[in-house]
Design an enzyme around this catalytic site. Structure first.
Site, mmCIF file in Angstrom:
data_model
loop_
_atom_site.group_PDB
_atom_site.id
_atom_site.type_symbol
_atom_site.label_atom_id
_atom_site.label_comp_id
_atom_site.label_asym_id
_atom_site.label_seq_id
_atom_site.Cartn_x
_atom_site.Cartn_y
_atom_site.Cartn_z
ATOM 1 C CG ASP A 190 40.810 134.002 -33.915
ATOM 2 O OD1 ASP A 190 42.014 133.687 -33.893
ATOM 3 O OD2 ASP A 190 40.239 134.571 -32.969
ATOM 4 C CG ASN A 228 59.519 137.764 -32.297
ATOM 5 O OD1 ASN A 228 60.213 137.107 -31.532
ATOM 6 N ND2 ASN A 228 58.499 138.495 -31.865
ATOM 7 N N GLY A 244 50.319 141.007 -34.702
ATOM 8 C CA GLY A 244 49.665 140.148 -35.685
ATOM 9 C C GLY A 244 49.290 138.785 -35.130
ATOM 10 C CG ASP A 248 54.437 136.109 -32.224
ATOM 11 O OD1 ASP A 248 54.201 135.089 -31.541
ATOM 12 O OD2 ASP A 248 55.488 136.767 -32.122
ATOM 13 C CB SER A 264 56.492 136.202 -44.405
ATOM 14 O OG SER A 264 57.531 135.708 -43.589
ATOM 15 C CE1 TYR A 312 58.447 140.199 -38.960
ATOM 16 C CE2 TYR A 312 59.116 138.031 -39.676
ATOM 17 C CZ TYR A 312 59.068 138.995 -38.702
ATOM 18 O OH TYR A 312 59.643 138.776 -37.474
#
Length: 173
Positions: A10, A24, A32, A34, A121, A125
């Site tokens: 984590d 983003n 996720g 973010d 990503s 993504y």
């Protein structure tokens, strides 16, 4: 590559000087990594993000990075970077390398000696893991970053296995 370390775990628990957030372009939290970083950091992180000026609704363009304080996280800073959406980006490899490079350059500019990184990503993504790992590790292995202690916090065993395979074949910086 003793300056690059891999941990399956984590990233919000990382005690490195800076944690890189796979953000983003609006920097308002999301899913996720973010979402997890924003949740763990508390409302102070969102307040810090809102201080960064928007240009046409964008606080951080793809491949660039922005820095804020870390709120309730154990690190000093959160570096927000935006990776490419693999299926729709015209130059995903270039933008992914730029996201890592700009994050590490920003960390160094703020006196950081250690940085925690996610697999940018590789979630929603859609970046293919092996290609992403190659780009991430090659970029982090560039000579200008050899004095940074770089720790990848990887979400699960599958991602960690791919990153370990790629790391094992890197040449020293």
């Amino acid at each position: 590559m003793n300056h690059i370390q891999l941990i399956e775990g984590d990233i919000t628990l990382a005690s490195e000087d800076a944690i890189v957030n796979a953000a983003n372009s609006r920097m308002l939290g999301g899913g996720g990594v973010d979402g997890a970083i924003h949740q763990a950091a508390g409302p102070q992180l969102l307040a810090e993000c809102l201080k960064i000026p928007e240009v046409n609704g964008i606080r951080c363009p793809v491949g660039e990075a922005r820095i804020t304080s870390a709120g309730n996280l154990p690190s000093r800073y959160v570096i927000h970077t935006v990776g490419p959406i693999y299926s729709s980006d015209a130059a995903p490899a270039q933008h992914l390398a730029a996201a890592y490079r700009s994050s590490l350059q920003l960390a160094m500019a703020h006196g950081c000696h250690s940085v925690a990184l996610p697999a940018i990503s590789c979630g929603v993504y859609g970046y293919p893991l092996e290609e992403a790992a190659n780009i991430a590790l090659q970029t982090c292995n560039e000579p200008q970053f050899k004095h940074l202690h770089i720790v990848f916090y990887l979400f699960n065993a599958e991602i960690t296995k791919v990153w370990r395979q790629i790391l094992a074949h890197l040449d020293p910086p």
